[in-house]
Design a protein around this motif. Structure first.
Motif, PDB file in Angstrom:
ATOM      1  N   ALA A 107      48.430  45.821  42.267  1.00  0.00           N
ATOM      2  CA  ALA A 107      47.028  46.112  42.571  1.00  0.00           C
ATOM      3  C   ALA A 107      46.359  46.835  41.412  1.00  0.00           C
ATOM      4  N   LEU A 108      47.081  47.751  40.770  1.00  0.00           N
ATOM      5  CA  LEU A 108      46.524  48.461  39.622  1.00  0.00           C
ATOM      6  C   LEU A 108      46.293  47.507  38.447  1.00  0.00           C
ATOM      7  N   ARG A 109      47.216  46.584  38.258  1.00  0.00           N
ATOM      8  CA  ARG A 109      47.035  45.604  37.185  1.00  0.00           C
ATOM      9  C   ARG A 109      45.847  44.691  37.479  1.00  0.00           C
ATOM     10  N   ALA A 110      45.628  44.402  38.762  1.00  0.00           N
ATOM     11  CA  ALA A 110      44.471  43.580  39.131  1.00  0.00           C
ATOM     12  C   ALA A 110      43.164  44.291  38.846  1.00  0.00           C
ATOM     13  N   GLU A 111      43.211  45.634  38.756  1.00  0.00           N
ATOM     14  CA  GLU A 111      42.023  46.410  38.412  1.00  0.00           C
ATOM     15  C   GLU A 111      41.811  46.497  36.903  1.00  0.00           C
ATOM     16  N   GLY A 112      42.721  45.877  36.137  1.00  0.00           N
ATOM     17  CA  GLY A 112      42.549  45.826  34.696  1.00  0.00           C
ATOM     18  C   GLY A 112      43.511  46.662  33.889  1.00  0.00           C
ATOM     19  N   LEU A 113      44.450  47.368  34.540  1.00  0.00           N
ATOM     20  CA  LEU A 113      45.413  48.179  33.802  1.00  0.00           C
ATOM     21  C   LEU A 113      46.511  47.291  33.237  1.00  0.00           C
ATOM     22  N   SER A 114      47.016  47.679  32.069  1.00  0.00           N
ATOM     23  CA  SER A 114      48.192  47.007  31.522  1.00  0.00           C
ATOM     24  C   SER A 114      49.425  47.468  32.282  1.00  0.00           C
ATOM     25  N   LEU A 115      50.560  46.787  32.065  1.00  0.00           N
ATOM     26  CA  LEU A 115      51.794  47.187  32.731  1.00  0.00           C
ATOM     27  C   LEU A 115      52.177  48.607  32.346  1.00  0.00           C
ATOM     28  N   SER A 116      52.033  48.954  31.068  1.00  0.00           N
ATOM     29  CA  SER A 116      52.364  50.311  30.630  1.00  0.00           C
ATOM     30  C   SER A 116      51.428  51.337  31.256  1.00  0.00           C
ATOM     31  N   GLN A 117      50.125  51.034  31.317  1.00  0.00           N
ATOM     32  CA  GLN A 117      49.161  51.957  31.925  1.00  0.00           C
ATOM     33  C   GLN A 117      49.432  52.140  33.417  1.00  0.00           C
ATOM     34  N   ALA A 118      49.715  51.032  34.089  1.00  0.00           N
ATOM     35  CA  ALA A 118      50.031  51.124  35.514  1.00  0.00           C
ATOM     36  C   ALA A 118      51.300  51.933  35.741  1.00  0.00           C
ATOM     37  N   GLY A 119      52.273  51.779  34.837  1.00  0.00           N
ATOM     38  CA  GLY A 119      53.500  52.572  34.937  1.00  0.00           C
ATOM     39  C   GLY A 119      53.233  54.051  34.785  1.00  0.00           C
ATOM     40  N   VAL A 120      52.317  54.408  33.870  1.00  0.00           N
ATOM     41  CA  VAL A 120      51.967  55.821  33.689  1.00  0.00           C
ATOM     42  C   VAL A 120      51.321  56.390  34.947  1.00  0.00           C
ATOM     43  N   VAL A 121      50.374  55.642  35.529  1.00  0.00           N
ATOM     44  CA  VAL A 121      49.705  56.104  36.747  1.00  0.00           C
ATOM     45  C   VAL A 121      50.713  56.253  37.884  1.00  0.00           C
ATOM     46  N   ALA A 122      51.612  55.281  38.028  1.00  0.00           N
ATOM     47  CA  ALA A 122      52.603  55.336  39.097  1.00  0.00           C
ATOM     48  C   ALA A 122      53.586  56.487  38.906  1.00  0.00           C
ATOM     49  N   ALA A 123      53.756  56.918  37.659  1.00  0.00           N
ATOM     50  CA  ALA A 123      54.693  58.013  37.368  1.00  0.00           C
ATOM     51  C   ALA A 123      54.051  59.389  37.525  1.00  0.00           C
ATOM     52  N   CYS A 124      52.754  59.459  37.720  1.00  0.00           N
ATOM     53  CA  CYS A 124      52.074  60.759  37.785  1.00  0.00           C
ATOM     54  C   CYS A 124      52.575  61.662  38.919  1.00  0.00           C
ATOM     55  N   PRO A 125      52.862  61.150  40.125  1.00  0.00           N
ATOM     56  CA  PRO A 125      53.422  62.045  41.140  1.00  0.00           C
ATOM     57  C   PRO A 125      54.750  62.661  40.702  1.00  0.00           C
ATOM     58  N   THR A 126      55.563  61.881  40.010  1.00  0.00           N
ATOM     59  CA  THR A 126      56.832  62.406  39.503  1.00  0.00           C
ATOM     60  C   THR A 126      56.586  63.489  38.466  1.00  0.00           C
ATOM     61  N   ALA A 178      57.197  49.731  28.354  1.00  0.00           N
ATOM     62  CA  ALA A 178      56.920  49.335  26.974  1.00  0.00           C
ATOM     63  C   ALA A 178      58.058  48.492  26.407  1.00  0.00           C
ATOM     64  N   LEU A 179      59.315  48.880  26.706  1.00  0.00           N
ATOM     65  CA  LEU A 179      60.464  48.117  26.210  1.00  0.00           C
ATOM     66  C   LEU A 179      60.495  46.723  26.818  1.00  0.00           C
ATOM     67  N   ILE A 180      60.187  46.631  28.107  1.00  0.00           N
ATOM     68  CA  ILE A 180      60.133  45.318  28.751  1.00  0.00           C
ATOM     69  C   ILE A 180      59.047  44.458  28.109  1.00  0.00           C
ATOM     70  N   GLY A 181      57.904  45.075  27.823  1.00  0.00           N
ATOM     71  CA  GLY A 181      56.815  44.326  27.211  1.00  0.00           C
ATOM     72  C   GLY A 181      57.158  43.803  25.834  1.00  0.00           C
ATOM     73  N   VAL A 182      57.955  44.558  25.088  1.00  0.00           N
ATOM     74  CA  VAL A 182      58.293  44.170  23.707  1.00  0.00           C
ATOM     75  C   VAL A 182      59.523  43.275  23.650  1.00  0.00           C
ATOM     76  N   ALA A 183      60.591  43.649  24.394  1.00  0.00           N
ATOM     77  CA  ALA A 183      61.880  42.973  24.241  1.00  0.00           C
ATOM     78  C   ALA A 183      62.341  42.219  25.476  1.00  0.00           C
ATOM     79  N   GLY A 184      61.749  42.470  26.636  1.00  0.00           N
ATOM     80  CA  GLY A 184      62.162  41.775  27.842  1.00  0.00           C
ATOM     81  C   GLY A 184      63.036  42.622  28.750  1.00  0.00           C
TER      82      GLY A 184
END
Length: 384
Positions: free
Chosen positions: A37-56, A356-362
């Motif tokens: 859902a966050l990616r559908a709002e225009g966030l990249s995978l890395s950006q969405a990961g950062v937002v999802a990690a904020c509670p942690t 980021a690693l997934i985005g670059v190397a898989g």
């Protein structure tokens, strides 16, 4: 901190503490299920990961303070205050838009909800005798996979009807849990404090530091697998989010069973660290198999993903029980706060780095790197 035999308050404390942990973990660790859902709002995978990690990340900021508060004032009101505040923040987040605003709300909600981690662990250590703590703490630790299972079932369909609805439901669960804690939970007796004694600082030896370190190393494969499990199934295996959610919920429930089984194993063995070391070996092997499956683009990778989702969470209850037992009653809250802080400090970084690693190397390379961490943990775990 042994509890009286047959006191029904300990079972109430365990049950309500688990409910509180499940509701807290659903938003603290379940937000990755909102990544599509966050990616559908225009966030990249890395950006969405950062937002999802904020509670942690929020957990990291306040865990030790909440643990010290539980040591000083008791578990009941510390848990209730933190969960209630987190729920109110999540309700407020339903009207917030933009990456920075959402990140700030999630950070604050995580910081408030951190109260349940140190307090619920200390609550169980106070009510249950040593011969039952492995199972009791294992039950308490099932809250994380159960919370994530609840999130896996709820959040994808709720997000389909709007992200604010998903956040409102999470906030309601947190507030309801806070009310249950305030009404039903009673703090256990504190004989050490009542006697006015002062306990030696357990951090003067290396045992607690090694337990913290080993558990933190084991967090890396756990979060690498869990945070991107939905993305892996959707992007690599062609699953739809609505089909992948129930499967991942089953994985989380199986992970809860693995934590409980590990706790029982440790009670029977009379050791927390022996089973912890063996399970770390197993985690390394399973995550390595997942890496091979991802490199080969094999359907077997789905099976390996499920196995990794179960095995990588199995050691958490063991490390928490070992830390609390070694720290003792006067230090348990602070030690559990430190333990969860160092774990979540690493966990907060796993999502963006692995993304980021997934985005670059898989996915294959991300899983291969993650498989190295439990091997190091085997050497760090203290000798039984």
């Amino acid at each position: 901190m042994d509890a009286e035999q047959g006191d029904p308050r300990r079972w109430v404390a365990l049950a309500v503490g688990m409910v509180a942990m499940v509701s807290g973990c659903a938003f603290q660790f379940g937000l990755p299920y909102l990544i599509p859902a966050l990616r559908a709002e225009g966030l990249s995978l890395s950006q969405a990961g950062v937002v999802a990690a904020c509670p942690t990340a929020g957990l990291v900021l306040t865990l030790v303070l909440w643990g010290a508060a539980a040591d000083r004032w008791g578990e009941r009101w510390v848990m209730a205050a933190g969960l209630g505040t987190a729920g109110l923040v999540l309700w407020g987040a339903t009207t917030v838009h933009g990456t920075l605003g959402l990140a700030g709300c999630f950070l604050l909600a995580g910081a408030a909800g951190a109260s349940v981690h140190a307090s619920s662990g200390r609550l169980i250590m106070g009510w249950f005798p040593a011969r039952q703590r492995g199972v009791a703490m294992g039950l308490r630790q099932t809250a994380l996979p159960l919370g994530m299972a609840l999130a896996a079932l709820m959040l994808p369909p709720l997000a389909g009807r709007g992200r604010p609805l998903a956040l409102a439901v999470l906030g309601t669960l947190s507030v309801a849990s806070a009310v249950l804690v305030a009404v039903l939970v009673r703090d256990p007796a504190r004989p050490a404090r009542a006697a006015g004694g002062r306990s030696a600082n357990p951090y003067r030896t290396a045992v607690l530091w090694r337990l913290h370190g080993a558990a933190t190393l084991l967090v890396v494969p756990q979060f690498t697998v869990s945070v991107f499990a939905l993305v892996f199934l959707v992007d690599e295996r062609g699953w739809s989010p609505s089909a992948a959610g129930p499967l991942l919920a089953c994985v989380q429930v199986a992970g809860a069973g693995a934590r409980l089984a590990a706790g029982r194993w440790s009670d029977l063995a009379g050791s927390r660290t022996g089973p912890m070391r063996r399970l770390a070996f197993t985690a390394a092997a399973v995550v390595a198999a997942l890496a091979v499956g991802a490199f080969a683009h094999s359907a077997a990778a789905t099976v390996a993903l499920m196995a990794a989702g179960v095995v990588t969470v199995s050691t958490n209850g063991l490390s928490f029980t070992a830390v609390a037992e070694y720290a003792g009653g006067a230090w348990a809250g602070r030690a559990l706060g430190v333990h969860t802080t160092v774990q979540n400090a690493i966990a907060a970084g796993v999502a963006p780095v692995a993304g980021a690693l997934i985005g670059v190397a898989g996915f294959g390379w991300a899983y291969a790197v993650a498989a190295l961490f439990p091997l190091v943990a085997v050497a760090v775990v203290p000798t039984p």
